[in-house]
Structures are given as C-alpha cells and as structure tokens.
Design an enzyme around this catalytic site. Sequence first.
Site, PDB file in Angstrom:
ATOM      1  N   THR A 254       1.084  -1.598   0.155  1.00 24.93           N
ATOM      2  CA  THR A 254      -0.665  -0.042   0.016  1.00 24.93           C
ATOM      3  C   THR A 254       0.775   1.490   0.041  1.00 24.93           C
ATOM      4  OG1 THR A 254      -1.362  -1.143   1.352  1.00 24.93           O
ATOM      5  CG2 THR A 254      -1.761   1.458   1.344  1.00 24.93           C
ATOM      6  N   PHE A 256       1.043   5.291   0.753  1.00 24.83           N
ATOM      7  CA  PHE A 256       0.642   5.849   1.542  1.00 24.83           C
ATOM      8  C   PHE A 256       1.424   7.442   1.184  1.00 24.83           C
ATOM      9  CE2 PHE A 256       0.211   2.195   3.997  1.00 24.83           C
ATOM     10  CZ  PHE A 256      -1.085   2.505   5.121  1.00 24.83           C
TER      11      PHE A 256
END
Length: 354
Positions: A254, A256
């Site tokens: 992921t 960010f």
Amino acid sequence: MSDELLNLRNTIDRLDEEILARLAERARSAQRIGEIKQGNLYRPEREAQVLRRLASVNPGPLPDAAVQRIFREIMSACLALEHPTKVAYLGPAGTFSESAARKHFGGAAALMPTAAIDDVFRAVEAGNADYGVVPVENSTEGAVGGALDLLLANPLKICGEVNLRIHQHLLSKAEGIGAAKRLYSHAQSLAQCHEWLNRNLAHLSRVPVASNAEAARMAAEDPESCAIAGEAAGELYGLNVLAANIEDDPNNTTRFVVIGDHDAGPSGCDKTSLVCSAPNRPGAMHGLLEPLARHGVDMTKLQSRPARGGLWEYVFYVDIDGHREDPDVAAALKELNERAAFVKILGSYPVAAI
C-alpha cells in the site's frame, strides 16, 4: 569464557560508548539548527537526502534498509528534542496506517489516531496535527477513491510518500480455527485474501468492519471468532497468529502519502503529483499528455476519477518523475496549465527512500 569472546565484548562496549558520544554530538547540532531556523524543523527533502547518502556510503555488513531505519529513528529522536512531530492517521491504534506513520516519522513522533480519512485532513488543516498519513492506493485493490477526492478538494499538499508491504495474518484468541464461527476484517483485507479464504475458510461467515485494528479488537472479545489484521494489531490485542502472510499477492503493498501545509523542496530524486481535467473535445487527453512526452518527463501514474461537477465528467490524477522546480518539469507543467480545463499541483516530494 574464552579470551577472544571477552575481547570482542569489550570492543563492543567501547564502540557503544563511542556511538553514544557521537549521538549526543549529533543531537546537540540538531538542537542548534532548530534554534537558528525557528520554524518548521521537519524537512522531507533533507531527510531523504541523508538516508540516500548513508545507503550510498554504507560499507556493510548491515543492509542499506537496516541502516536507513536506524538513522530514521535517530532523526526522529533528534527532532523530538525541539518539538515532537504530531502526526494524524486513520485509526484506531494497530492499523497499517499507524505502521506507515511510524515507518516515515520514527518512534519519537506523537501519533494521533482519527476515526476517518477526512478527519486526518481536518486535523492537519486545523493545526491540531503537523502532518497526516493517508493511504492512496494498494497494489492489489487499486486506488483509495475517498483519499484522492480529499486531495482534490483540500488545500493541503503532499510532502512525502510511504510504501508499506502489507502482510495479512489470521488472528484469534483461540489456539486453532476449528471453533471459529465468524471472521472479522476490513473489506479491502477480505479482498486481498479472497483466494486463501476460499481455499481454507470458505465455511466461515465474513463480517466487514471499519478497520483491521477494529477487527482484532472484536476478535479479542469474541472467543468464537478470528480476524484478519497486521502484526501490530495482533500484538496490541494479545491474539495468536493462526496463519501468517495469507495475502493472495506476495508483493501486496500500500502506498501512503504524507500531507501538510507545504510540500518539499528538491531532493534530487522526486515525484510530483497533480490532478487535471481535459476540455470536452476529441483528442483533448492526448493534448494534455503531449507536453510531458516532448519535455522528456516520465509519467508513472494516470488514474481517472468521476468529477463531482457533472455526469460522465472525469478528472485525472497524474504522477510524474521530477520536482515541479526542475526545468523540464516546470516547462511541461506550464504548457499543461495552458491546455487543461483545470490543473492542481498536489505536491512535489521525495520518492520513498525505504
């Protein structure tokens, strides 16, 4: 104890004292810089330059990533001497967002959990937090649409990015899954582990909840359940790991972004994020992208999102290599502004160092 072992331990004790003395000297220098600057002490471009330089001169045997993690913590502790950085993230404690915030800002930062992604933006904009960390895309499930919409609507800038490997674990208070009757998890994690669950736990009822940390909390209170969450959430709520790394994609990551009231200066290895819209006419999208190609600017992401203004209208989120102050990037962005119906620079910032 052998003489060689004793000598080696004495050497390590001496080296530890030398390291401690050097750390104290570094901390005093950092304090003096804070006195001179008398403003924002966190400079993402400077930290990125330090971490890259240390990796380039690392003699081993410690790997570059380990050296960078150690020095990230040193910089975090030195910064906290003047002002512990307040960082808002999507809570509660134990989420992957918390892990991303700790990875980027180190253990000395003051982390502030919030109930929703838009609360992260509000905390920073109101001055209750210095920075925020929000997820924007997952390598398996794609973009986090709500975060992209907030970046468009909000005046805050992107000043950094964090790439976090996502390892999903099956957690429970039980010693085994035989007695489990239900499974708690965030909807994205259920999707990231879909094939594993179908092979191993097809019979369990799946209950989507607000976050993985909330799933872990609920599993800790419900002995007939299990949860999918990360290692941090499992440790926080005292859960057993029944199965580790159950994500379907072994490279599940992921991304960010760090948001604040400023972006970053040039660091030498940067990325610029922007959002734009094309006039409603044939070839308009090609016209937007052509200046990037002509000026040799590499586009690394193009993501469309429905515009809020009208039916079947879209905005385009674009990532390009380079800083907005780099000559080629600045020239391309100038032409893009002249051709696009709308352009917003979301920020220029260092490419994630670790």
